[in-house]
Design a protein around this motif. Structure first.
Motif, short mmCIF file in Angstrom:
data_model
loop_
_atom_site.label_atom_id
_atom_site.label_comp_id
_atom_site.label_asym_id
_atom_site.label_seq_id
_atom_site.Cartn_x
_atom_site.Cartn_y
_atom_site.Cartn_z
N ILE A 10 0.77 -1.09 0.05
CA ILE A 10 -0.12 -0.01 0.21
C ILE A 10 0.96 1.05 0.22
N MET A 11 0.94 1.86 -1.07
CA MET A 11 1.90 2.86 -1.24
C MET A 11 1.56 4.49 -1.24
N CYS A 12 0.03 4.66 -1.40
CA CYS A 12 -0.29 5.87 -1.62
C CYS A 12 -1.99 5.99 -1.36
N CYS A 15 -4.20 3.80 -3.45
CA CYS A 15 -3.81 2.27 -2.85
C CYS A 15 -4.98 2.31 -1.36
N GLU A 16 -4.67 3.21 -0.55
CA GLU A 16 -5.78 3.02 0.61
C GLU A 16 -7.11 3.16 0.25
N HIS A 36 -1.02 3.99 4.48
CA HIS A 36 0.14 3.63 3.57
C HIS A 36 1.61 3.99 4.29
N ASP A 37 1.45 4.95 5.29
CA ASP A 37 2.71 5.02 5.92
C ASP A 37 3.23 4.15 6.82
N ASN A 39 1.81 1.04 6.86
CA ASN A 39 1.22 -0.20 6.23
C ASN A 39 0.48 -1.25 7.20
N TYR A 64 -1.03 -6.17 -3.29
CA TYR A 64 -0.97 -5.87 -1.67
C TYR A 64 -1.13 -7.34 -1.12
#
Length: 72
Positions: A10-12, A15-16, A36-37, A39, A64
């Motif tokens: 989950i990168m951004c 994604c969230e 995402h920070d 994970n 994911y």
């Protein structure tokens, strides 16, 4: 029942939103919040929702990976 799910991929913010949307489609899930920070995804749901159903929803939503699911 609440779950805390450690994830990978989950990168951004998009994604969230994708993961949250997939989880909210699982019967019994009332809230989902992905970070995402960290994970980490937190999920609020009824007693009948299994960790496997949550894992399938997250991993089925894209690239994911679920590393660990903890019931709170």
């Amino acid at each position: 029942m609440n779950y805390t799910i450690k994830t990978q991929g989950i990168m951004c913010g998009h994604c969230e939103a994708t993961v949250e949307s997939a989880l909210l489609k699982v019967a019994g899930v009332t809230d989902a919040e992905a970070d995402h920070d960290a994970n980490v995804v937190t999920v609020e749901c009824g007693e009948g929702v299994s960790a496997d159903a949550l894992r399938e929803a997250i991993e089925g939503a894209g690239s994911y990976k679920v590393l660990e699911v903890s019931a709170n």
